[in-house]
Motif scaffolding. Sequence first.
Motif, PDB file in Angstrom:
ATOM      1  N   LEU A   1      -8.025  -3.282 -15.653  1.00  0.00           N
ATOM      2  CA  LEU A   1      -8.046  -4.556 -14.943  1.00  0.00           C
ATOM      3  C   LEU A   1      -8.630  -5.694 -15.781  1.00  0.00           C
ATOM      4  O   LEU A   1      -8.066  -6.786 -15.852  1.00  0.00           O
ATOM      5  CB  LEU A   1      -8.835  -4.405 -13.643  1.00  0.00           C
ATOM      6  CG  LEU A   1      -8.578  -5.463 -12.589  1.00  0.00           C
ATOM      7  CD1 LEU A   1      -7.112  -5.533 -12.231  1.00  0.00           C
ATOM      8  CD2 LEU A   1      -9.395  -5.170 -11.339  1.00  0.00           C
ATOM      9  N   THR A   2      -9.749  -5.453 -16.467  1.00  0.00           N
ATOM     10  CA  THR A   2     -10.366  -6.537 -17.246  1.00  0.00           C
ATOM     11  C   THR A   2      -9.644  -6.753 -18.558  1.00  0.00           C
ATOM     12  O   THR A   2      -9.455  -7.871 -18.995  1.00  0.00           O
ATOM     13  CB  THR A   2     -11.820  -6.215 -17.633  1.00  0.00           C
ATOM     14  OG1 THR A   2     -11.918  -4.816 -17.821  1.00  0.00           O
ATOM     15  CG2 THR A   2     -12.740  -6.715 -16.568  1.00  0.00           C
TER      16      THR A   2
ATOM     17  N   ILE B   1       5.889  -8.006  -5.586  1.00  0.00           N
ATOM     18  CA  ILE B   1       5.865  -7.449  -4.225  1.00  0.00           C
ATOM     19  C   ILE B   1       5.672  -8.584  -3.227  1.00  0.00           C
ATOM     20  O   ILE B   1       6.385  -8.703  -2.226  1.00  0.00           O
ATOM     21  CB  ILE B   1       4.704  -6.441  -4.037  1.00  0.00           C
ATOM     22  CG1 ILE B   1       4.764  -5.324  -5.064  1.00  0.00           C
ATOM     23  CG2 ILE B   1       4.729  -5.848  -2.626  1.00  0.00           C
ATOM     24  CD1 ILE B   1       3.555  -4.402  -5.021  1.00  0.00           C
TER      25      ILE B   1
ATOM     26  N   TYR C   1       0.888   3.074  -5.086  1.00  0.00           N
ATOM     27  CA  TYR C   1      -0.370   2.555  -5.627  1.00  0.00           C
ATOM     28  C   TYR C   1      -1.469   3.595  -5.491  1.00  0.00           C
ATOM     29  O   TYR C   1      -2.283   3.791  -6.399  1.00  0.00           O
ATOM     30  CB  TYR C   1      -0.760   1.255  -4.914  1.00  0.00           C
ATOM     31  CG  TYR C   1      -2.175   0.853  -5.179  1.00  0.00           C
ATOM     32  CD1 TYR C   1      -2.543   0.347  -6.432  1.00  0.00           C
ATOM     33  CD2 TYR C   1      -3.169   1.015  -4.225  1.00  0.00           C
ATOM     34  CE1 TYR C   1      -3.852   0.017  -6.706  1.00  0.00           C
ATOM     35  CE2 TYR C   1      -4.479   0.687  -4.486  1.00  0.00           C
ATOM     36  CZ  TYR C   1      -4.815   0.188  -5.728  1.00  0.00           C
ATOM     37  OH  TYR C   1      -6.117  -0.125  -5.999  1.00  0.00           O
ATOM     38  N   LEU C   2      -1.497   4.295  -4.361  1.00  0.00           N
ATOM     39  CA  LEU C   2      -2.532   5.310  -4.150  1.00  0.00           C
ATOM     40  C   LEU C   2      -2.237   6.582  -4.943  1.00  0.00           C
ATOM     41  O   LEU C   2      -3.082   7.457  -5.064  1.00  0.00           O
ATOM     42  CB  LEU C   2      -2.640   5.654  -2.666  1.00  0.00           C
ATOM     43  CG  LEU C   2      -3.232   4.565  -1.774  1.00  0.00           C
ATOM     44  CD1 LEU C   2      -3.146   4.983  -0.306  1.00  0.00           C
ATOM     45  CD2 LEU C   2      -4.676   4.272  -2.137  1.00  0.00           C
TER      46      LEU C   2
ATOM     47  N   ALA D   1      -1.787  -6.196 -13.761  1.00  0.00           N
ATOM     48  CA  ALA D   1      -1.987  -6.143 -12.315  1.00  0.00           C
ATOM     49  C   ALA D   1      -1.354  -7.346 -11.631  1.00  0.00           C
ATOM     50  O   ALA D   1      -0.927  -7.254 -10.489  1.00  0.00           O
ATOM     51  CB  ALA D   1      -3.477  -6.086 -11.988  1.00  0.00           C
ATOM     52  N   VAL D   2      -1.306  -8.464 -12.335  1.00  0.00           N
ATOM     53  CA  VAL D   2      -0.829  -9.694 -11.702  1.00  0.00           C
ATOM     54  C   VAL D   2       0.669  -9.625 -11.400  1.00  0.00           C
ATOM     55  O   VAL D   2       1.088  -9.817 -10.257  1.00  0.00           O
ATOM     56  CB  VAL D   2      -1.152 -10.934 -12.576  1.00  0.00           C
ATOM     57  CG1 VAL D   2      -0.465 -12.170 -12.011  1.00  0.00           C
ATOM     58  CG2 VAL D   2      -2.653 -11.140 -12.656  1.00  0.00           C
TER      59      VAL D   2
ATOM     60  N   PHE E   1      -8.624   9.685   1.542  1.00  0.00           N
ATOM     61  CA  PHE E   1      -7.960   9.564   0.243  1.00  0.00           C
ATOM     62  C   PHE E   1      -8.406  10.690  -0.696  1.00  0.00           C
ATOM     63  O   PHE E   1      -7.582  11.382  -1.301  1.00  0.00           O
ATOM     64  CB  PHE E   1      -8.291   8.193  -0.354  1.00  0.00           C
ATOM     65  CG  PHE E   1      -7.796   7.990  -1.754  1.00  0.00           C
ATOM     66  CD1 PHE E   1      -6.447   7.850  -2.018  1.00  0.00           C
ATOM     67  CD2 PHE E   1      -8.697   7.940  -2.816  1.00  0.00           C
ATOM     68  CE1 PHE E   1      -5.990   7.657  -3.306  1.00  0.00           C
ATOM     69  CE2 PHE E   1      -8.249   7.738  -4.111  1.00  0.00           C
ATOM     70  CZ  PHE E   1      -6.889   7.603  -4.353  1.00  0.00           C
TER      71      PHE E   1
ATOM     72  N   TRP F   1      -3.131  -5.227  -3.425  1.00  0.00           N
ATOM     73  CA  TRP F   1      -3.057  -6.154  -4.558  1.00  0.00           C
ATOM     74  C   TRP F   1      -4.067  -7.283  -4.382  1.00  0.00           C
ATOM     75  O   TRP F   1      -4.739  -7.681  -5.329  1.00  0.00           O
ATOM     76  CB  TRP F   1      -1.639  -6.716  -4.686  1.00  0.00           C
ATOM     77  CG  TRP F   1      -1.454  -7.648  -5.827  1.00  0.00           C
ATOM     78  CD1 TRP F   1      -1.554  -7.335  -7.157  1.00  0.00           C
ATOM     79  CD2 TRP F   1      -1.156  -9.042  -5.771  1.00  0.00           C
ATOM     80  NE1 TRP F   1      -1.326  -8.453  -7.920  1.00  0.00           N
ATOM     81  CE2 TRP F   1      -1.078  -9.516  -7.093  1.00  0.00           C
ATOM     82  CE3 TRP F   1      -0.945  -9.945  -4.723  1.00  0.00           C
ATOM     83  CZ2 TRP F   1      -0.798 -10.844  -7.396  1.00  0.00           C
ATOM     84  CZ3 TRP F   1      -0.657 -11.268  -5.023  1.00  0.00           C
ATOM     85  CH2 TRP F   1      -0.597 -11.708  -6.343  1.00  0.00           C
TER      86      TRP F   1
ATOM     87  N   GLY G   1       2.277  -7.233  -8.673  1.00  0.00           N
ATOM     88  CA  GLY G   1       1.800  -7.675  -7.365  1.00  0.00           C
ATOM     89  C   GLY G   1       2.508  -8.934  -6.913  1.00  0.00           C
ATOM     90  O   GLY G   1       2.914  -9.057  -5.752  1.00  0.00           O
ATOM     91  N   VAL G   2       2.670  -9.881  -7.844  1.00  0.00           N
ATOM     92  CA  VAL G   2       3.368 -11.121  -7.505  1.00  0.00           C
ATOM     93  C   VAL G   2       4.786 -10.805  -7.041  1.00  0.00           C
ATOM     94  O   VAL G   2       5.290 -11.392  -6.080  1.00  0.00           O
ATOM     95  CB  VAL G   2       3.388 -12.086  -8.706  1.00  0.00           C
ATOM     96  CG1 VAL G   2       4.361 -13.237  -8.467  1.00  0.00           C
ATOM     97  CG2 VAL G   2       1.998 -12.638  -8.971  1.00  0.00           C
TER      98      VAL G   2
ATOM     99  N   LEU H   1       0.885  -0.982 -10.417  1.00  0.00           N
ATOM    100  CA  LEU H   1      -0.428  -1.507 -10.022  1.00  0.00           C
ATOM    101  C   LEU H   1      -1.507  -0.440 -10.174  1.00  0.00           C
ATOM    102  O   LEU H   1      -2.639  -0.729 -10.536  1.00  0.00           O
ATOM    103  CB  LEU H   1      -0.405  -1.986  -8.572  1.00  0.00           C
ATOM    104  CG  LEU H   1       0.153  -3.381  -8.321  1.00  0.00           C
ATOM    105  CD1 LEU H   1       0.083  -3.712  -6.839  1.00  0.00           C
ATOM    106  CD2 LEU H   1      -0.637  -4.411  -9.110  1.00  0.00           C
TER     107      LEU H   1
ATOM    108  N   MET I   1      -6.963  -8.522  -6.986  1.00  0.00           N
ATOM    109  CA  MET I   1      -7.090  -9.910  -7.417  1.00  0.00           C
ATOM    110  C   MET I   1      -8.475 -10.462  -7.062  1.00  0.00           C
ATOM    111  O   MET I   1      -9.067 -11.218  -7.832  1.00  0.00           O
ATOM    112  CB  MET I   1      -6.002 -10.787  -6.765  1.00  0.00           C
ATOM    113  CG  MET I   1      -4.591 -10.478  -7.244  1.00  0.00           C
ATOM    114  SD  MET I   1      -4.369 -10.716  -9.027  1.00  0.00           S
ATOM    115  CE  MET I   1      -4.245  -9.025  -9.584  1.00  0.00           C
TER     116      MET I   1
ATOM    117  N   PRO J   1      -5.381  -8.013 -17.483  1.00  0.00           N
ATOM    118  CA  PRO J   1      -5.148  -8.440 -16.091  1.00  0.00           C
ATOM    119  C   PRO J   1      -3.679  -8.690 -15.779  1.00  0.00           C
ATOM    120  O   PRO J   1      -3.251  -8.509 -14.637  1.00  0.00           O
ATOM    121  CB  PRO J   1      -5.965  -9.730 -15.962  1.00  0.00           C
ATOM    122  CG  PRO J   1      -6.329 -10.139 -17.347  1.00  0.00           C
ATOM    123  CD  PRO J   1      -6.309  -8.907 -18.179  1.00  0.00           C
TER     124      PRO J   1
ATOM    125  N   GLN K   1      -4.842  -0.822 -12.682  1.00  0.00           N
ATOM    126  CA  GLN K   1      -6.217  -0.800 -12.193  1.00  0.00           C
ATOM    127  C   GLN K   1      -7.215  -0.362 -13.253  1.00  0.00           C
ATOM    128  O   GLN K   1      -8.304  -0.900 -13.364  1.00  0.00           O
ATOM    129  CB  GLN K   1      -6.244   0.174 -11.028  1.00  0.00           C
ATOM    130  CG  GLN K   1      -7.370  -0.034 -10.091  1.00  0.00           C
ATOM    131  CD  GLN K   1      -7.158   0.789  -8.849  1.00  0.00           C
ATOM    132  OE1 GLN K   1      -7.459   0.360  -7.782  1.00  0.00           O
ATOM    133  NE2 GLN K   1      -6.628   1.996  -8.994  1.00  0.00           N
TER     134      GLN K   1
END
Lengths: 312, 324
Positions: free
Chosen positions: A274-275, A288, A251-252, A281-282, B281, B147, A285-286, A267, B151, A278, A271
């Motif tokens: 995101l808008t 994981i 992710y980083l 991103a959802v 970072f 995450w 993550g779900v 993810l 969210m 979405p 990012q």
Amino acid sequence: MSDDPGAASVADAGPGGRAPPPAGAPSTGWRLTARRFARNRLAVVGLVVFLAVTLAVTLAGLSPHDPDRTNLRERFAPPSLTHPFGTDDLGRDTLTRVLYGGRISLLVGFLSMGFSIAVGTVVGGLAGYAGGWLDSLLMRFTDLFLSLPSLFVLIVLSTMLADSPFARAYGGTLMIVLIIGALSWMVVARIVRSSVLSIREQAFVEAARANGASHARLMVRHVLPNALGPIFVQATLQVAVAIIAESGLSYLGFGIQPPTATWGNMLKDAQTYLTRMPWLAVFPGVMIFLTVMSVNAIGDGLRDAFDPRKAL
Amino acid sequence: MIRYVVRRLLESVPLLIVVSALVFALLQASPGSPLAQLERDPTITQADLERIARERGLLDPAPVQYARWVAGALRGDFGRSMQTGRAVTTEILERLPNTAVLVLTAFVFTLLVAIPVGVLSAVRQYSPFDHTVTTLAFMGQSIPIFWLGLMLILVFYFALSNPFTGGPLFPPGGMATTGMEHSWTNRAWHLVLPVVMLSSTWVAWYTRFLRASMLEVLGQDYVRTARAKGLSERRVVYRHALRNAALPLVTLIALDLPMVFSGALFTETIFSWPGMGRLFFQSALRRDYPVLMAIVMFTSVLIVIANLLADVAYAYIDPRIRYE
């Protein structure tokens, strides 16, 4: 501090379960453990969810979409029947990518676990069995690793190795597995050590020693098999730790690099949008979240099943 | 006791030396020149590069560089950032208060939530409240916090809006709105989401831990004695049980420090919080080795100190523990 009583009780069952079972009790420790595990609803749900995720990921190839093929006509598509999880900025099917990404995430989880369990068992087993200066030395070594801020060191290692051919082998998977494993064996070592410390004092070990068993035989045949309970629990929890570590690193941007999809680097890409999207991103993550939660549930269930204070 | 503290302090010295040597060796072995930034600059000639490298001691043998680094570190001098050319210590000290604000707020928040909830959950074992708490704590332990951060932004910045102003419910990042840095309410408003993100796992762990610990303590003889002599339930739970149940938390707090640091790194990165985690970072992206090295060393020292403090504090508050 943590003298695991679970270890001692498994040891009481005798090596290999050859001791005659007390009247009325189930025949072996393992069957008893399995029965206790099966009675734990959360753990069973965890196991089912985990198997479902594994199956889905294994069958990723059945998807009609290619995880890496871009399709500029279908960019930014929200979830629909053809694309249940939508598509990304390059028109790739998110569901397919989540499944293929899951392969990498689970693979990294299991391989890192194998590595950390192997190192932890050897270090903790040697320290507990040998005692004396070797014990002190190995435990100082463990303390050394424990006092490193692991995420920071993971990032440093990954940055450092980024340009090496090692980092490019298997899309960086091998490198990530090794550096996650190298920084997560310490808890395993401590737990194995404390189990071994209590097991080696047991009468049956004494008996085997009196029979002239070599150190290697004592260790492999008598001590370690009886420490398997706590090792199993740790192995499960390590899978969760490794999956979180890999996804966090990716992710980083310091983990597995695109185009190889993993839940973490998906993810990272999500990012940016995101808008606008979405769903990108959802879903990863779900996945994981679900996977880690199910693995933790299994681990908790195993721990309770191995812990004699709980059931019966 | 003093002898024990001194002995532990002395023991941690070789530990820190090995840690520093290890990290230094790793950074030395890393590919990519520390002067990469300058090499890309067309106005700087090869001769300039060599001069700069010599000036900064980059051409000396590694042990010499390490010795110089240690000597400097002991004086609080960690060299200069390769990115900004400023003293690393200054860079870190500038960011440190911001991380401290975030971490300490999250810590207080964690205790404020975890202690009452954990206690209540144990006192009312198997009640609907307990089941809800146990489930939520279990989920909180497994959620990947990066995450969760995304969210939170999605829900509280994009989806929900403030019914009074029509603006977003919470800001997506930063420590304060530009121009409003002195408004405490504005700063508190910016703290909410990062604190929730950073403390989520923490709250889950401590709630679970306190619940288990309380359950164990509540079954003890001295609790039964306290009840038998007619003390109010409230007094029994908070005076007699909680005090003993919360003791091991002290050790837990120290052991959790690495987790908190990594949590802060994610939180600060996602919420553009100008703290040490974000500095790390960004420095990793730019391969700013002196900064990376200094932060790793700094956090390692903190972890070692925290472990030492935890052992000592534990011995101090629990008279049953004796150190030779």
